[in-house]
Design a protein around this motif. Structure first.
Motif, PDB file in Angstrom:
ATOM      1  N   LEU A 138      31.946  -8.529 -26.511  1.00 62.63           N
ATOM      2  CA  LEU A 138      31.642  -7.166 -26.952  1.00 62.63           C
ATOM      3  C   LEU A 138      30.544  -7.174 -28.011  1.00 62.63           C
ATOM      4  CD1 LEU A 138      32.348  -4.135 -26.926  1.00 62.63           C
ATOM      5  CD2 LEU A 138      34.114  -4.611 -28.623  1.00 62.63           C
ATOM      6  N   ALA A 139      30.480  -8.239 -28.793  1.00 61.61           N
ATOM      7  CA  ALA A 139      29.490  -8.311 -29.876  1.00 61.61           C
ATOM      8  C   ALA A 139      28.052  -8.319 -29.352  1.00 61.61           C
ATOM      9  CB  ALA A 139      29.729  -9.549 -30.735  1.00 61.61           C
ATOM     10  N   LEU A 188      26.783  -6.221 -27.210  1.00 60.35           N
ATOM     11  CA  LEU A 188      26.286  -4.862 -26.990  1.00 60.35           C
ATOM     12  C   LEU A 188      26.994  -3.800 -27.801  1.00 60.35           C
ATOM     13  CD1 LEU A 188      27.684  -3.631 -23.590  1.00 60.35           C
ATOM     14  CD2 LEU A 188      27.909  -5.999 -24.240  1.00 60.35           C
ATOM     15  N   GLY A 189      28.225  -4.099 -28.273  1.00 56.09           N
ATOM     16  CA  GLY A 189      29.013  -3.062 -28.913  1.00 56.09           C
ATOM     17  C   GLY A 189      29.560  -2.107 -27.871  1.00 56.09           C
ATOM     18  N   ASN A 231      28.981   0.544 -26.037  1.00 58.40           N
ATOM     19  CA  ASN A 231      27.778   1.315 -25.735  1.00 58.40           C
ATOM     20  C   ASN A 231      27.634   1.453 -24.226  1.00 58.40           C
ATOM     21  OD1 ASN A 231      24.859   1.769 -25.240  1.00 58.40           O
ATOM     22  ND2 ASN A 231      24.819   1.778 -27.473  1.00 58.40           N
TER      23      ASN A 231
END
Lengths: 422, 422
Positions: free
Chosen positions: B91-92, B94-95, B97
């Protein structure tokens, strides 16, 4: 409102071609599967799409897509007829409207069981679209002016690894490339505004390097910051880039959509670099989706200044012929001479493809983007960049690469490193 | 930011499955075709996508898609291995999003020549997406309340012909259907804001009829006005609909894009009806594109209250199994119990499919939309609507349609008219 939209398709069917063409025309205009009271002759004359042309192609034994209707006489006797057809849609049905154009020319028609293949090839749009939509703001001339590059391709690279670098690591790479004299750098499409490398911090770190370098050398590297995001965030990111002195923003077109791109275009003060990731889904199957020629017209109308076209002898599935067609499509004006998009040539490029690219397209109005070709050069990125410049110089002057390499050691090294890899 | 995004794909390749799965994971995260200096072990540990599972499927002799790499030993010996694979993206990278998620899980991976088929099947998103994105505002409960329909499907129709009617002709049809007691009417996706039937005039004419009828009967027909347009126009159209007392807006999802839908969701005061036209391009080929299960999660997160799912025994290419899976997907909560979308069942529906639809899905939380099935009923639209109501009553009570028809003449007529058409 007078005028018409022409849409050309490649189709495949086991039914009579004329019948299927009429079904497509009907489904995407005033036709209904079952007759309804309101479908009068007058209404049809005004609103029904017309079949303009049917050009038969080959006949094959197997359907390209599943879900086709059972042919008469049973599947074992079926032949599948291919053709190119052209439909004419009355402009009055939708007006000059990009989102509704999409629903009309590439909407429910893929669903029809009357065919076993349907691909939108090209669109011919009436002038009302050119009047309504802005088109590219910078295109080739505006981009060249901002990048300070004339009479040769704008040479660039992509930050690699795609994701994982901090803003400071990204800036450090930009410093190395900038000092080597690079024209253009872009974020990868995977690197947008993630928590590990936020857009704001990346812009600050990268533009500090670029501005310092520009103060010293007079040349400002064009960096395409990937501002792909929700709409409000995307516009905010654009402002962040501009405030820091940046000269380009990039968006993943399929992620932001045509209305999203159009909003950005209306807001933007710098060129918009259009990334086509996801396009393989539209294009890879010959009887499904949308061909580049049609596709790029939509995104240009909505304001893309640069459009990705893949590259010759690329690392992906696409043929050189298809890439050449895409480059030509981007460079063909639609409504005014300057509404072209600048083709972005990339994917496995290292300079060796320069002669063939120039031979087949006859232009240097390109962005020529090499990732590994620069960054993995055996003598380092600066030499990788010089090798690209040398390759393009040889291509334009008609000197064989191997000959040019004898007096240009960076080009020689690049040929040794990458020339045998395909 | 901790957490991971899981993406499941169906792939096909003539290369070793493990190798291709790793290539996909690398291409869509920190991998590069050529090693570059920055791709350190620490960076890979943090940013590289992982292959979680490989479940082999059948082996076939012919590739599904062109453009695959030449197999070793020559094409004539090639076997194409199919599998389902699951990739885990940090997840880190792209966050939470949505636009960057699209570029990550259905971006450049379709282009890879390492495979001859790649389809995104499903996504498992971490809670951060549920915290960032609003999801549907009305879903089933809010829609039922506005439509005043409980304990049975919301029965509706589409204005047909799709295009060509004036606002007044549209309103006249709405009057007839409204007086017959219909719950829901929608514009066709081809009818948006064209010059022959502008949104503003259509809203005025149609809502005059609907409001008058509501004053008299207490029941307000829900009309989904197609407000698909450029972003500013779309939001303005929404306000026009609300100001006139309308209770639903419709958009063509692929035309407005995820950021466009999200803007509408944040602005909207009434349910958003999500039309999936163009979806055949994503779905029809079993080894290209995106399955509905993955697709609908994106649009629900961005705020669609209703989502089209096609219908059983439909007029299009899709199988009943696929339609049933789509209905179940829309009804499965993602992050909270009420973030489901209301499935919109349509395409060739006339009531005859009601028993099988109910048997296979076990729910009446549906919008059940019939075009010709109502408008082309031999006794007129009002009878067509009563026939649909009768068919659903029989379906829910477990009474065979033919038996129910003996005491319900409208249903009998509909069976005679449409029952033999397939």
């Amino acid at each position: 409102m007078r005028g018409a939209i022409l849409a050309r398709y490649r189709i495949e069917t086991c039914l009579p071609l004329e019948q299927v063409a009429e079904t497509l025309a009907g489904e995407q205009s005033s036709g209904t599967f079952l007759p309804v009271p309101g479908e009068t002759e007058a209404l049809k004359a005004q609103a029904r799409a017309k079949v303009l042309r049917i050009d038969p192609l080959e006949v094959v034994d197997q359907p390209s897509l599943p879900g086709g209707r059972q042919p008469r006489g049973g599947a074992e006797f079926a032949k599948f007829h291919r053709a190119e057809i052209t439909l004419e849609f009355p402009l009055a049905n939708l007006g000059a409207n990009l989102p509704t154009l999409v629903a009309t020319v590439c909407g429910n028609l893929y669903e029809l069981s009357d065919h076993t293949g349907c691909k939108l090839l090209d669109l011919d749009l009436p002038p009302a679209f050119g009047e309504k939509y802005p088109g590219p703001q910078f295109s080739v001339a505006g981009t060249r002016k901002l990048a300070g590059v004339h009479d040769r391709p704008i040479l660039g690279t992509i930050v690699k690894p795609s994701v994982g670098f901090t803003p400071e690591q990204t800036a450090e790479l930009v410093r190395e490339l900038g000092e080597a004299g690079i024209d253009f750098i872009k974020d990868d499409e995977l690197q947008a505004n993630g928590p590990s490398c936020s857009l704001r911090e990346r812009v600050a770190a990268v533009m500090r390097v670029i501005n310092t370098l520009a103060d010293r050398t007079g040349k400002k590297v064009m960096y395409a910051f990937n501002i792909t995001d929700d709409l409000d965030a995307m516009l905010r990111h654009h402002d962040t880039v501009c405030a820091a002195g940046g000269t380009c923003v990039m968006v993943s077109l399929h992620s932001v959509g045509l209305p999203g791109l159009l909003e950005l275009r209306r807001h933007s003060a710098i060129p918009i670099h259009g990334h086509r990731n996801g396009w393989g889904m539209y294009a890879r199957h010959p009887f499904l989706g949308v061909e580049y020629t049609a596709w790029q017209k939509l995104w240009r109308l909505a304001g893309a200044d640069h459009l990705h076209v893949n590259g010759l002898q690329n690392k992906f599935w696409e043929s050189d012929d298809s890439v050449v067609r895409s480059i030509q499509a981007c460079r063909t004006p639609m409504f005014r001479p300057d509404d072209t998009a600048m083709p972005v040539v990339s994917s496995g490029q290292w300079g060796g493809q320069a002669p063939e690219t120039y031979r087949r397209t006859g232009t240097t109005d390109l962005m020529y983007v090499a990732g590994g070709g620069i960054l993995a050069h055996p003598m380092g990125p600066a030499a990788g960049l010089r090798a690209l410049q040398q390759a393009w110089q040889a291509a334009v002057e008609g000197i064989p690469l191997a000959e040019h390499a004898t007096t240009h050691p960076e080009l020689m090294a690049t040929i040794h490193r990458f020339g045998g890899s395909r």
